[in-house]
Design a protein around this motif. Sequence first.
Motif, PDB file in Angstrom:
ATOM      1  N   GLU A 181       0.757  -1.313   0.008  1.00 40.65           N
ATOM      2  CA  GLU A 181       0.245  -0.171   0.395  1.00 40.65           C
ATOM      3  C   GLU A 181       0.877   1.493  -0.471  1.00 40.65           C
ATOM      4  OE1 GLU A 181      -2.781  -0.136   2.997  1.00 40.65           O
ATOM      5  OE2 GLU A 181      -4.245  -1.278   1.995  1.00 40.65           O
ATOM      6  N   ARG A 188      -3.816   6.436  -0.834  1.00 41.02           N
ATOM      7  CA  ARG A 188      -4.955   5.484  -0.988  1.00 41.02           C
ATOM      8  C   ARG A 188      -5.904   5.917  -0.620  1.00 41.02           C
ATOM      9  NH1 ARG A 188      -1.586   5.091   4.159  1.00 41.02           N
ATOM     10  NH2 ARG A 188      -2.959   6.124   5.545  1.00 41.02           N
ATOM     11  N   ARG A 193      -1.520   2.066  -5.581  1.00 40.57           N
ATOM     12  CA  ARG A 193      -0.932   0.715  -4.798  1.00 40.57           C
ATOM     13  C   ARG A 193       0.899   0.720  -5.686  1.00 40.57           C
ATOM     14  NH1 ARG A 193      -2.652  -2.535  -1.188  1.00 40.57           N
ATOM     15  NH2 ARG A 193      -1.718  -3.773  -1.632  1.00 40.57           N
TER      16      ARG A 193
END
Length: 201
Positions: A181, A188, A193
Motif C-alpha cells: 500500500e 491510498r 498501490r
Amino acid sequence: MALETVLRGYADASADQIGRMEGFDPAQLLAPVTAVLPTTAGRMLDVGAGTGYVAGWFAKQGHEATAVEPVDALRQAGERIRGDRIRWLDDQLPQLNVVRALHEQFDLIVLSAVWQHLDETMRARAMATLAALVADGGQIILSVRHGPGAATRPVFATTADETIALASRNGLSVRLAVQAESLQAGNRAMGVRWTWLSLSR
C-alpha cells in the motif's frame, strides 16, 4: 516534453515536496524489500533522490551513497540537510549521462516513486542504462506505481510484469516482487498501490 512537465511540477511544488520527503521513514518505505537489502556496505545510487532521505539512510549504514536529482530545489535542500555525507549529482533518466561519465558501477541502485514518470520509450532506454550501471551481483530496487498521479506530474501506466520483462531483456533477473500500500493517506484514498521489485545482475 512529458518529463519536462514532471520536473517542472516537482519544482513548483518543491516546498511541499521537501516536507513530505523529510517526513518519510526510509526503513518503513523500504520494508517491502527488507529481505533483499544488502547486509554489507557498498556503493549505492539513489536515482530521483529528491532530498536524499533514502541515500542518507544508506550512508548512515556505511554505504558510499550517490544521489541523483534533477530538480534544483530538491537537490539543494538535500545538500543543506545532509551536508557532505552524500555525493550529489544533477542528472536524470533515461540516459544518466553524468553518472555514466563516472565510469563506475553500483552494488545497489534505488528508484523510489520514479519509474511511473517515464513513458514506454523512456523506460526501455532507462532500463538499459540502469543495467549497465549495476555491478555483477548487485541489484536494482524500484517501485512500480499502480493508480493515478498528480495532474502537474504526469504518470504513465505500466505493470510489474512489463517491467520484469524489460529487465530480462537487459540481462537482469527478478529476485523479489511484492505489492504494498501507499504510505500516503491521500494516495491510498485514490487507490494507489505499489509493486516493489528487486532486479539482480
